[in-house]
Design an enzyme around this catalytic site. Structure first.
Site, short mmCIF file in Angstrom:
data_model
loop_
_atom_site.label_atom_id
_atom_site.label_comp_id
_atom_site.label_asym_id
_atom_site.label_seq_id
_atom_site.Cartn_x
_atom_site.Cartn_y
_atom_site.Cartn_z
N LYS A 254 1.25 4.56 -2.57
CA LYS A 254 0.99 5.94 -2.13
C LYS A 254 2.17 6.85 -2.45
CE LYS A 254 -3.18 5.26 -0.82
NZ LYS A 254 -4.30 5.96 -1.46
N TYR B 36 0.84 -1.21 0.00
CA TYR B 36 0.00 0.00 0.00
C TYR B 36 0.87 1.26 0.00
CZ TYR B 36 -3.12 3.47 2.31
OH TYR B 36 -3.84 4.58 2.67
N1 LIG Z 1 -8.50 6.13 6.62
C1 LIG Z 1 -7.23 6.52 6.78
O1 LIG Z 1 -6.70 6.54 7.90
C2 LIG Z 1 -6.44 6.98 5.59
C3 LIG Z 1 -5.19 7.57 5.82
C4 LIG Z 1 -4.44 8.01 4.74
C5 LIG Z 1 -4.95 7.88 3.45
N2 LIG Z 1 -6.18 7.33 3.25
C6 LIG Z 1 -6.66 7.22 1.88
O2 LIG Z 1 -7.93 7.83 1.76
C7 LIG Z 1 -8.71 7.13 0.79
C8 LIG Z 1 -10.03 6.69 1.37
O3 LIG Z 1 -9.81 5.94 2.54
P1 LIG Z 1 -11.04 5.43 3.45
O4 LIG Z 1 -10.51 5.25 4.82
O5 LIG Z 1 -12.22 6.29 3.23
O6 LIG Z 1 -11.23 3.96 2.83
P2 LIG Z 1 -12.50 3.15 2.36
O7 LIG Z 1 -12.09 1.73 2.26
O8 LIG Z 1 -13.68 3.50 3.19
O9 LIG Z 1 -12.80 3.76 0.91
C9 LIG Z 1 -12.28 3.25 -0.26
C10 LIG Z 1 -13.42 3.16 -1.25
O10 LIG Z 1 -12.84 2.74 -2.49
C11 LIG Z 1 -13.73 1.82 -3.09
N3 LIG Z 1 -13.01 0.95 -4.02
C12 LIG Z 1 -12.12 -0.03 -3.72
N4 LIG Z 1 -11.74 -0.66 -4.84
C13 LIG Z 1 -12.38 -0.06 -5.87
C14 LIG Z 1 -12.41 -0.29 -7.27
N5 LIG Z 1 -11.69 -1.27 -7.83
N6 LIG Z 1 -13.18 0.49 -8.04
C15 LIG Z 1 -13.94 1.47 -7.47
N7 LIG Z 1 -13.96 1.74 -6.13
C16 LIG Z 1 -13.19 0.96 -5.36
C17 LIG Z 1 -14.31 1.02 -1.93
O11 LIG Z 1 -15.51 0.38 -2.30
C18 LIG Z 1 -14.49 2.11 -0.87
O12 LIG Z 1 -15.79 2.68 -0.92
C19 LIG Z 1 -7.82 5.98 0.30
O13 LIG Z 1 -7.10 6.41 -0.85
C20 LIG Z 1 -6.86 5.79 1.44
O14 LIG Z 1 -5.65 5.19 1.02
C21 LIG Z 1 -6.94 6.86 4.29
#
Ligand SMILES: NC(=O)c1ccc[n+]([C@@H]2O[C@H](COP(=O)([O-])OP(=O)(O)OC[C@H]3O[C@@H](n4cnc5c(N)ncnc54)[C@H](O)[C@@H]3O)[C@@H](O)[C@H]2O)c1
Length: 259
Positions: free
Chosen positions: A158, A154
């Site tokens: 990123k 992952y």
């Molecule tokens: N939550 C955290 O602590 C955190 C920290 C840093 C970065 N991020 C980044 O923020 C973003 C959102 O994170 P989140 O916590 O809301 O995660 P999440 O898992 O709730 O959201 C990800 C979404 O992407 C969708 N998805 C996955 N594969 C897919 C595909 N092939 N086609 C279309 N949609 C797809 C999923 O269905 C989900 O709704 C991500 O890029 C994550 O890496 C999150």
């Protein structure tokens, strides 16, 4: 209405941070395409936006699939006009050190996080070029900057997204298209909840996440959405190729010997 007249596409917008960004963009005037694998949840976000007077369309798609990506973008263009904001937010996070990560999980992570972003850019940029403007934002993570244990595949994607935004900025700066990335620290969102739930002592781990950020807590979805809104809007018209760390000071933290 900071995004009045803008048409935005947000991937991974059915829940979590992507949903928060879509709601924020719609609240300030953008017409929003909600892209995600989760069809029913896409529609729920659209209903939420339209019930508060905003405009949105559900575009269920797997961003790993070129035809589905192209179809989503075409429908968005036909419904709302030229997409001028692309928020590449969808991602997956397989856990494990590299020797514990299966080739299937590794490929899946690259396919969603990196190839999906590439396919989205490829589908949207030609029309942005004709239009002469656009803002593209890649959702990276502080793990693309710092080494954090147990999520190397992952983290590699990123870091690549930060490099991709920087490289693309030089390619499109003269065309009016800006590309930036956002690197959140830990955010109170489903990806964190899933990770914590899978640990042997979830409450201790959750507390450690709060403690590791100098601000003393994990971030809120809205705090990430606000930075994305700035990058999507014309207020950031001289900002391109930048990575915004939204991490409560985590990446600035040094260490010192303890007694
Ligand atoms: N939550 C955290 O602590 C955190 C920290 C840093 C970065 N991020 C980044 O923020 C973003 C959102 O994170 P989140 O916590 O809301 O995660 P999440 O898992 O709730 O959201 C990800 C979404 O992407 C969708 N998805 C996955 N594969 C897919 C595909 N092939 N086609 C279309 N949609 C797809 C999923 O269905 C989900 O709704 C991500 O890029 C994550 O890496 C999150």
């Amino acid at each position: 209405m900071r995004l009045d007249g803008k048409v935005a596409l947000v991937t991974g917008a059915a829940r979590g941070i992507g949903r928060g960004i879509a709601l924020k963009f719609a609240e300030v005037g953008a017409k929003v395409g909600i892209v995600d694998l989760r069809e029913a949840d896409c529609q729920a976000v659209v209903d939420e936006i339209t019930s508060s007077g905003g405009q949105a369309i559900a575009l269920a798609a797997d961003i790993r699939d070129e035809a589905q990506v192209q179809a989503a973008v075409t429908t968005l263009h036909e419904t709302f006009g030229v997409c001028t904001v692309l928020m590449n937010n969808a991602a997956v996070m397989p856990a494990g050190r590299i020797h514990e990560t299966s080739p299937e999980d590794f490929d899946h992570c690259l396919a969603v996080n990196l190839r999906g972003t590439y396919l989205m850019c490829r589908a949207v940029i030609p029309t942005m070029l004709e239009h002469g403007s656009g803002s593209i934002i890649h959702m990276a993570s502080i793990t693309g900057v710092l080494g954090l244990p147990g999520i190397a595949a992952y983290s590699a994607t990123k870091g690549a997204l930060i490099a991709l935004a920087r490289a693309m900025s030089t390619d499109y700066a003269r065309d009016g298209i800006r590309t930036n990335s956002v690197a959140p620290g830990t955010i109170d969102a489903p990806m964190l909840h899933d990770f914590v739930a899978a640990q042997s002592k979830p409450e201790d781990i959750r507390q450690q996440f709060d403690d590791m950020h100098p601000i003393g807590r994990v971030g809120r979805i809205e705090e990430v959405a606000n930075v994305c809104l700035f990058l999507a809007s014309d207020e950031s018209s001289f900002v391109t190729g930048s990575n915004y760390e939204v991490d409560g000071g985590l990446s600035s933290k040094g260490t010192q010997p303890q007694d």
